[in-house]
Design a protein around this motif. Structure first.
Motif, mmCIF file in Angstrom:
data_model
loop_
_atom_site.group_PDB
_atom_site.id
_atom_site.type_symbol
_atom_site.label_atom_id
_atom_site.label_comp_id
_atom_site.label_asym_id
_atom_site.label_seq_id
_atom_site.Cartn_x
_atom_site.Cartn_y
_atom_site.Cartn_z
ATOM 1 N N VAL A 48 0.850 -1.198 0.000
ATOM 2 C CA VAL A 48 0.000 0.000 0.000
ATOM 3 C C VAL A 48 0.882 1.243 0.000
ATOM 4 N N GLN A 49 0.531 2.215 -0.833
ATOM 5 C CA GLN A 49 1.226 3.498 -0.881
ATOM 6 C C GLN A 49 0.460 4.519 -0.051
ATOM 7 N N TYR A 50 1.186 5.433 0.589
ATOM 8 C CA TYR A 50 0.560 6.449 1.429
ATOM 9 C C TYR A 50 -0.285 7.390 0.566
ATOM 10 N N GLU A 88 3.010 9.276 6.690
ATOM 11 C CA GLU A 88 3.871 9.156 5.519
ATOM 12 C C GLU A 88 5.314 8.930 5.963
ATOM 13 N N GLN A 89 5.983 8.016 5.294
ATOM 14 C CA GLN A 89 7.371 7.683 5.614
ATOM 15 C C GLN A 89 8.294 8.599 4.820
ATOM 16 N N VAL A 94 9.493 9.511 14.822
ATOM 17 C CA VAL A 94 8.167 9.699 15.416
ATOM 18 C C VAL A 94 8.175 9.078 16.802
ATOM 19 N N LYS A 95 7.654 9.805 17.754
ATOM 20 C CA LYS A 95 7.502 9.272 19.114
ATOM 21 C C LYS A 95 6.032 9.366 19.485
ATOM 22 N N MET A 96 5.530 8.300 20.077
ATOM 23 C CA MET A 96 4.149 8.271 20.538
ATOM 24 C C MET A 96 4.144 7.806 21.983
ATOM 25 N N SER A 97 3.202 8.317 22.747
ATOM 26 C CA SER A 97 3.074 7.865 24.131
ATOM 27 C C SER A 97 1.605 7.859 24.518
ATOM 28 N N LEU A 119 4.957 4.379 3.959
ATOM 29 C CA LEU A 119 4.200 4.734 5.168
ATOM 30 C C LEU A 119 4.702 3.991 6.385
ATOM 31 N N PHE A 120 4.271 4.472 7.548
ATOM 32 C CA PHE A 120 4.482 3.762 8.804
ATOM 33 C C PHE A 120 3.128 3.625 9.485
ATOM 34 N N CYS A 121 2.994 2.586 10.281
ATOM 35 C CA CYS A 121 1.737 2.321 10.983
ATOM 36 C C CYS A 121 2.063 1.807 12.384
ATOM 37 N N VAL A 122 1.429 2.417 13.370
ATOM 38 C CA VAL A 122 1.566 1.986 14.762
ATOM 39 C C VAL A 122 0.186 1.562 15.240
ATOM 40 N N VAL A 123 0.082 0.354 15.746
ATOM 41 C CA VAL A 123 -1.186 -0.159 16.260
ATOM 42 C C VAL A 123 -0.977 -0.553 17.718
ATOM 43 N N ALA A 124 -1.866 -0.073 18.585
ATOM 44 C CA ALA A 124 -1.827 -0.430 20.006
ATOM 45 C C ALA A 124 -3.205 -0.925 20.417
ATOM 46 N N VAL A 125 -3.234 -2.007 21.188
ATOM 47 C CA VAL A 125 -4.482 -2.562 21.724
ATOM 48 C C VAL A 125 -4.344 -2.581 23.242
#
Length: 131
Positions: A48-50, A88-89, A94-97, A119-125
């Protein structure tokens, strides 16, 4: 139906509805959830492209897929919160908290990161146990 139960049976059924801790087999397992995330994200985002116009719907549909898969895993009495961030990569950092108030004995989380050239993708559950 409740009228036909004896007093001890009625008391036992009522006591079973309030569980302060999950059974071991129903406890939120981060390693299992992380594998679900990794599998679904790789399947949905490989190649997949951004595209900034498609990202909101992609985030929603990916979050729904992850939530449905985790729900089917049998983590009874857990409130599930799924967070998906896609960007977009461009070689940036990138920092997430996040910050949560929870019971360290019962609640937990799992996360995974996916990146390709576009692209980049961060998933948290997050799994929070209902008392």
């Amino acid at each position: 139906m409740l009228a036909s139960l004896s007093e001890p049976q009625l008391a036992m059924e009522a006591s079973d509805t309030y569980l302060i801790r999950p059974n071991h087999q129903h406890k939120f397992k981060p390693a299992v959830v992380k594998e679900f995330i990794r599998e679904l994200v790789r399947e949905r985002l490989s190649g997949v492209q951004y595209n900034c116009e498609e990202v909101p719907e992609l985030c929603r549909s990916l979050a729904d897929c992850v939530k449905d898969k985790v729900k089917k895993a049998g983590f009874d009495r857990y409130k599930l919160v799924v967070q998906v961030a896609i960007g977009e990569q461009r070689g940036q950092g990138v920092k997430m908290s996040c910050r949560c108030l929870w019971d360290a004995d019962t609640d937990n989380y799992a996360e995974d990161i996916y990146m390709n050239d576009s692209l980049f993708c961060v998933v948290a559950v997050f799994g929070s146990y209902y008392y």
